[in-house]
Design a protein around this motif. Structure first.
Motif, short mmCIF file in Angstrom:
data_model
loop_
_atom_site.label_atom_id
_atom_site.label_comp_id
_atom_site.label_asym_id
_atom_site.label_seq_id
_atom_site.Cartn_x
_atom_site.Cartn_y
_atom_site.Cartn_z
N ASP A 245 32.42 76.98 8.87
CA ASP A 245 31.58 76.45 7.81
C ASP A 245 32.43 75.70 6.79
OD1 ASP A 245 29.30 77.66 8.90
OD2 ASP A 245 29.74 79.55 7.88
N ASP A 246 31.76 74.98 5.90
CA ASP A 246 32.47 74.37 4.78
C ASP A 246 33.06 75.48 3.90
OD1 ASP A 246 31.68 71.97 5.72
OD2 ASP A 246 30.34 71.46 4.08
N SER A 247 34.14 75.13 3.21
CA SER A 247 34.77 76.06 2.28
C SER A 247 35.00 75.36 0.96
CB SER A 247 36.11 76.57 2.83
OG SER A 247 35.93 77.29 4.02
N ILE A 248 34.95 76.11 -0.14
CA ILE A 248 35.32 75.58 -1.45
C ILE A 248 36.83 75.67 -1.57
CG2 ILE A 248 35.12 75.83 -3.94
CD1 ILE A 248 32.38 77.12 -3.49
N TYR A 249 37.47 74.53 -1.79
CA TYR A 249 38.92 74.50 -1.89
C TYR A 249 39.40 74.64 -3.33
CZ TYR A 249 40.18 73.60 2.96
OH TYR A 249 40.41 73.74 4.29
N PHE A 270 32.69 83.48 -4.35
CA PHE A 270 31.79 84.64 -4.39
C PHE A 270 30.56 84.41 -3.52
CE2 PHE A 270 30.97 81.83 -7.98
CZ PHE A 270 29.59 81.62 -7.92
N ASP A 271 30.66 83.45 -2.62
CA ASP A 271 29.53 83.13 -1.75
C ASP A 271 29.28 84.26 -0.75
OD1 ASP A 271 32.17 81.84 -0.99
OD2 ASP A 271 31.16 81.81 0.96
N ALA A 272 28.05 84.31 -0.25
CA ALA A 272 27.64 85.34 0.70
C ALA A 272 27.63 84.80 2.12
CB ALA A 272 26.25 85.86 0.33
N LYS A 273 27.93 85.66 3.06
CA LYS A 273 27.87 85.31 4.48
C LYS A 273 26.82 86.20 5.14
CE LYS A 273 31.56 82.51 4.59
NZ LYS A 273 31.92 82.52 3.17
N ALA A 274 25.91 85.58 5.89
CA ALA A 274 24.87 86.36 6.57
C ALA A 274 24.19 85.52 7.63
CB ALA A 274 23.83 86.86 5.56
N THR A 275 23.56 86.18 8.57
CA THR A 275 22.66 85.55 9.53
C THR A 275 21.31 86.25 9.40
OG1 THR A 275 23.39 87.08 11.25
CG2 THR A 275 24.50 84.93 11.14
N LYS A 276 20.28 85.64 9.94
CA LYS A 276 18.94 86.18 9.80
C LYS A 276 18.72 87.37 10.75
CE LYS A 276 16.73 82.07 7.92
NZ LYS A 276 15.66 81.07 8.03
N ASN A 277 18.43 88.50 10.13
CA ASN A 277 18.13 89.73 10.87
C ASN A 277 16.65 90.05 10.64
OD1 ASN A 277 17.72 92.48 11.57
ND2 ASN A 277 19.89 92.94 11.25
N GLY A 545 24.45 95.11 -0.40
CA GLY A 545 23.03 94.95 -0.15
C GLY A 545 22.61 95.37 1.24
N ASN A 546 21.38 95.89 1.34
CA ASN A 546 20.79 96.15 2.66
C ASN A 546 20.40 94.83 3.33
OD1 ASN A 546 19.67 98.56 0.67
ND2 ASN A 546 20.38 99.32 2.66
N LEU A 547 19.88 93.90 2.51
CA LEU A 547 19.55 92.55 2.98
C LEU A 547 20.36 91.57 2.15
CD1 LEU A 547 17.68 90.80 4.83
CD2 LEU A 547 16.18 90.59 2.84
N ARG A 548 21.15 90.73 2.82
CA ARG A 548 22.04 89.79 2.13
C ARG A 548 21.29 88.50 1.83
NH1 ARG A 548 27.88 89.63 2.67
NH2 ARG A 548 28.60 88.98 0.61
N VAL A 549 21.39 88.02 0.59
CA VAL A 549 20.81 86.75 0.18
C VAL A 549 21.90 85.85 -0.38
CG1 VAL A 549 18.48 87.63 -0.24
CG2 VAL A 549 20.18 87.74 -2.07
N LEU A 573 27.85 75.37 -0.78
CA LEU A 573 28.02 75.91 0.56
C LEU A 573 26.66 76.25 1.16
CD1 LEU A 573 30.98 78.37 -0.15
CD2 LEU A 573 31.13 76.07 0.81
N GLY A 574 26.58 76.22 2.46
CA GLY A 574 25.36 76.59 3.14
C GLY A 574 25.20 78.10 3.24
N PHE A 575 24.00 78.52 3.65
CA PHE A 575 23.73 79.95 3.84
C PHE A 575 22.75 80.10 4.99
CE2 PHE A 575 21.29 83.84 2.76
CZ PHE A 575 22.33 84.75 2.82
#
Length: 748
Positions: A245-249, A270-277, A545-549, A573-575
Motif C-alpha cells: 500500500d501507499d505509505s506516509i513518508y 497512526f493509520d489502521a490496517k484491516a480487511t472486511k470481515n 477494537g473488535n471491529l477495526r475502522v 492513505l487507503g483503508f
C-alpha cells in the motif's frame, strides 16, 4: 499623520503600510525579489543579502528585507550590478558546498539548488579550504554542518515562534556552525520547525533521511489530527511496491505562515490496517442494535458525529462523550451571559496581541499551537503575558512575563478576582457591579494565594495595551464550578476590551459539542459500544477494537478548530475495512459517502450548507487562511445569572495533575513509532518526600476506585506537591477535574 507611504518599485507606484519593509510591499504588489534567508513569520535574518535592491540617490545596495520605504523613493529590483552581486553571493554559498544533490533529501526543492540555476552560476571563481564537519545526530533531527549555509532561519524560528530558544550560531567566520544552546546535545520540544525552514539539506528528519526524493512523493493537504489548533499540513506519500500500500513518508507544512509541533510532524503513522470481515461486521451491528449507549471520543470527524447523532435518534440509545459534553456545558453557560454561542478570539488574535491572560491550562503541552501564538506575540509585539496556574511551566519561562500561582481547585475564585480587577473602570450593568461589590476579596485572595499586589502589577503592565486576549484552558471544563467560571469569563469579554479564546481538548471537541446531544456518562450501563473509546464492544481505529475502522489520516471529512473554523481532512492513505457509514447504512441510515453529510451539519451550531468538495484547503500568498469556513455567529438568549462564589476547596497532601508530556496527546500519538513515550509520574523532591517514594520507584496511584501503576521520576523543573500524570496511554475521558487528590503507594 498618514499611515501609508507612496513610492515606486521598478517604475510601478506602490502604497505601503507604515511598518512594512520594501520586500513586504513588493510581495504585496506581485513584484519578485529573491530571498534565501527571509521567512515571513520571523524578524528578518538579514544574512544572505540576496534581497538587495537599489534606491535612487543612495550609494550601494539596500537590504529590502529589513528596510522600510520612505516617501517618494524609487526602488530598482533588477540591474546588471544587482545581477552580478547576487551571482557572486551564490558563488560564495557554493564555494565549498558538497555536491551531494544525488542523495540529498532536499534535492528537487532546495533553495540553493534553485538559485544557483536562477543566477546562472556555471563556474566557480572562488575557492576555500575544505574542512571536516561531522554530522550531528540530535535524535529526531540530524544536522550536517557541511551543507549549512548559515542563513539562521532555524535559529530565528526556534526563538521567535516556537519559544524553545534551543539553538544558536557559533560564530567563527567560515567555520561558523549551528549548535545547541547551553547544552551538549539538542534540548528542545522537537517540533521539527527548524527542518521545515532549512533551505538546504543541513537539517533533516532522521527517520526520513535517504528514504525518498522530493519528486517521488505525492502531497495530500489536510489538517493535523492531534489537538484542537487545526494546523495545516501535507502528508507526503509514496507507493512502496507492487504488492504494498501507499505509505506516509513525512509531513510538511507551509512554514512561511504556519507551524507544526513534533506530534504533527513526526506522529503521522497512526493509520489502521484491516480487511472486511463480514462475520465481525454482522456482530458489530447486533451489538449496536442491542446497545444502551455508544461511548466515543472527539477524535472523529463532524460527519461521523452526525452519523452517531442519527443513530441515537433512530435507535434510542445514549451518546457518551465527556470531553465534548463538558466543553458544551461550559460554552452554554458562557453563551447565557455573552449572548453568543462562540467565543470571539482566535490564534491570529493571540499572535497580534500585546496583552494576554492565560488561566487553567498547561498550554505548552495541551495545545502547542497556542504556545506558538503566545511566543509570536511576546517576541514581535512585546506582549505582556500573565500565566496563571498552580504549576510553573519551564517551557513558558521565556514567554510569560508574570506567573500568577494559585491553589489547585481555586479557579472560580481566581476568575472572580480577575473580573473584579479588569472590570474596575468598565461600564458594567448594575447586576454585575453588585456582584463584584459583594465579593469577599480578602477571603478569595487568601484561599487562592493570589494577592492584590499581583493583580495590580498585571493591570499596570496592561496599561498601554490595545489588543488583549483572555485564554481559558481545559482545567475549567470538569471543574465543579465550571458554569460560573464560564459566566465570569463572559463578563470579562463583554465589559472589557479583552477577546476570549477557549482551548478545547481534542481535535474535534468543538464540532462534536455542536452536533451531538450528549448524555452524562455517569450511569452504570453494561451494554455500551465504544467508538475509539472503552466499551463492552469496541469499534476502533486502534488495535484494541473488535471491529477495526479507519483513522483520521485515512478519511475525508471535517473538524472544527479552536478558531471555530470548519477544516477539511483528506485521506492520505487507503483503508480496506469498514467505516462508520457502512454501519449506518446497514442500520437504515443511508448515505453513499460519509462526506455527503458535510452539507447537512446543523445550522444551529453555525455550520453552513456547503458540500465537502467545495471546501478550499490552502493558505493564501500572504498567509490568509483559505481552508474550509468560519462557523456563522449564533445569537443566544442572555438569561444567565452569576452565582455566589462557592467556598474554595483545599487540595492538601499529594496531588496529581493529568497532563501529557511533550509530543503526546492521546492513544493515537501513543502508537506512532517516532514519538517518545514517557509514561512516568513526574514530581519534585518535595512531592517524593510527601509521598514517601524515591526516583525510579514503581508506584500505584490510587484515585478512588481506579489504580494506575507508574514509575516515579524526579523532575528538577517541578516544585511543590503536585506531580504530572500522563494520560495518552490510558482511556482517559476528560470526565474529572484535572487536579486529583491521590494516595501514592510504593510497590515493593
Amino acid at each position: 499623520m498618514s499611515n501609508t507611504i507612496n513610492f515606486t518599485i521598478d517604475g510601478k507606484n506602490i502604497v505601503a503600510e507604515k511598518g512594512e519593509t520594501i520586500l513586504q510591499a513588493a510581495r504585496k504588489a506581485g513584484i519578485y525579489i529573491p530571498t534565501m534567508c527571509y521567512i515571513s513569520k520571523t524578524s528578518p535574518c538579514a544574512s544572505c543579502r540576496i534581497c538587495s535592491v537599489e534606491v535612487e540617490g543612495v550609494d550601494g545596495f539596500i537590504l529590502s528585507c529589513n528596510t522600510p520605504p520612505t516617501e517618494g523613493i524609487h526602488v530598482k529590483t533588477n540591474s546588471n550590478e544587482l545581477e552580478r552581486e547576487r551571482q557572486n553571493i551564490m558563488k560564495l554559498y557554493d564555494v565549498n558546498h558538497p555536491l551531494e544533490c544525488g542523495v540529498c533529501d532536499k534535492s528537487g526543492e532546495c533553495d540553493l539548488q534553485n538559485m544557483t540555476l536562477e543566477f546562472g552560476v556555471a563556474q566557480q571563481d572562488f575557492s576555500a579550504k575544505d574542512q571536516l564537519r561531522t554530522v550531528k545526530d540530535w535524535g529526531l533531527i540530524n544536522y550536517d554542518p557541511a551543507l549549512c549555509i548559515m542563513c539562521e532561519k532555524c535559529v530565528h524560528v526556534c526563538n521567535e515562534v516556537i519559544g524553545d530558544d534551543a539553538i544558536e550560531v557559533k560564530f567563527g567566520g567560515y567555520s561558523s556552525t549551528i549548535i545547541p544552546k547551553d547544552s551538549e546535545t539538542l534540548d528542545c520540544t522537537f517540533c521539527g520547525e527548524c527542518i521545515a525552514v532549512c533551505p538546504v539539506g543541513a537539517l533533516v528528519s532522521s527517520d526520513f533521511k535517504y528514504s525518498a526524493n522530493a519528486w517521488e512523493l505525492s502531497r495530500v493537504p489536510s489538517t493535523c489530527a492531534h489537538c484542537s489548533a487545526g494546523c495545516p499540513l501535507e502528508y507526503e506519500t509514496r507507493h512502496s511496491g507492487i504488492n504494498a500500500d501507499d505509505s506516509i513518508y513525512r509531513v510538511k507544512n507551509n512554514f512561511e505562515f504556519a507551524s507544526l509541533c513534533g506530534a504533527g510532524r513526526f506522529g503521522f503513522d497512526f493509520d489502521a490496517k484491516a480487511t472486511k470481515n463480514e462475520a465481525e461486521f454482522t456482530n458489530a451491528l447486533g451489538k449496536i442494535e442491542n446497545a444502551e449507549a455508544i461511548r466515543f471520543t472527539s477524535m472523529i470527524t463532524n460527519e461521523e458525529a452526525l452519523i452517531l447523532q442519527k443513530m441515537k435518534e433512530k435507535l434510542g440509545l445514549k451518546l457518551f462523550n465527556e470531553d465534548a459534553r463538558l466543553y458544551g456545558v461550559f460554552m452554554k453557560a458562557y453563551a447565557s451571559v455573552s449572548g453568543k454561542l462562540h467565543a470571539s478570539a482566535s490564534l491570529d488574535a493571540v499572535k497580534q496581541a500585546d496583552a494576554v491572560v492565560i488561566i487553567g491550562t498547561r498550554i505548552a503541552t495541551d495545545n502547542p499551537g497556542v504556545r506558538y501564538a503566545l511566543t509570536t506575540a511576546a517576541r514581535h509585539n512585546g506582549a505582556r503575558i500573565v500565566y496563571a496556574h498552580p504549576m510553573e511551566d519551564a517551557l513558558m519561562k521565556n514567554t510569560a512575563t508574570q506567573f500568577m500561582k494559585y491553589e489547585a481547585g481555586s479557579e472560580e475564585g481566581v476568575m472572580a478576582l480577575l473580573a473584579n480587577e479588569l472590570l474596575k473602570n468598565s461600564d458594567a450593568d448594575e447586576a454585575t457591579r453588585s456582584f463584584l461589590l459583594d465579593l469577599d476579596l480578602g477571603y478569595l485572595e487568601a484561599e487562592s494565594n493570589v494577592g492584590d499586589d499581583e493583580l495590580s502589577a498585571m493591570s499596570k503592565s496592561f496599561m498601554r495595551a490595545q489588543k488583549k486576549v483572555l485564554i481559558i484552558g481545559s482545567d475549567m471544563f470538569a471543574h465543579t464550578r465550571a458554569a460560573n467560571i464560564a459566566k465570569l469569563a463572559a463578563l470579562i469579554e463583554k465589559y472589557t476590551d479583552f477577546s476570549l479564546l477557549v482551548v478545547p481538548n481534542e481535535v474535534n471537541t468543538v464540532g462534536v459539542s455542536l452536533i451531538c446531544d450528549l448524555d452524562c456518562d455517569d450511569e452504570d450501563l453494561s451494554k455500551i459500544v465504544g467508538y475509539n473509546a472503552s466499551g463492552a464492544y469496541i469499534i476502533s481505529a486502534l488495535e484494541d477494537g473488535n471491529l477495526r475502522v479507519s483513522a483520521l489520516n485515512q478519511q475525508e471529512g471535517t473538524v472544527v478548530s479552536i478558531d471555530n473554523r470548519v477544516l477539511p481532512l483528506n485521506a492520505a492513505l487507503g483503508f480496506d475495512g469498514y467505516e462508520l457509514n457502512d454501519i449506518a447504512c446497514a442500520l437504515g441510515i443511508e448515505s453513499e459517502n460519509t462526506i455527503d453529510y458535510t452539507k447537512e451539519l446543523p445550522s444551529k451550531g453555525g455550520f453552513k450548507a456547503v458540500e465537502f468538495d467545495s471546501l478550499e484547503n490552502f493558505l493564501g500568498a500572504f498567509g490568509e487562511d483559505e481552508r474550509g469556513y468560519l462557523l456563522d455567529s449564533v445569537d443566544c438568549q442572555m438569561d444567565g445569572e452569576l452565582e455566589e462564589i462557592a467556598d474554595l476547596p483545599e487540595y492538601n497532601g499529594t496531588v496529581i495533575y493529568n497532563a501529557n508530556p511533550v509530543l503526546q496527546f492521546n492513544n493515537f500519538t501513543n502508537v506512532t513509532k517516532q514519538l517518545e513515550r514517557d509514561t512516568a509520574l513526574r514530581g519534585s523532591a518535595q512531592f517524593a518526600a510527601a509521598a514517601k517514594i524515591s526516583d525510579g520507584d514503581t508506584i500505584e496511584i490510587h484515585l478512588g476506585d481506579v489504580i494506575e501503576k507508574r514509575v516515579f521520576k524526579l523532575d528538577d523543573e517541578l516544585k511543590g506537591t503536585i506531580a504530572l500524570n500522563p494520560t495518552f496511554d490510558s482511556s482517559y475521558n476528560y470526565g474529572s477535574y484535572r487536579f486529583l487528590k491521590s494516595k501514592i503507594v510504593r510497590v515493593m
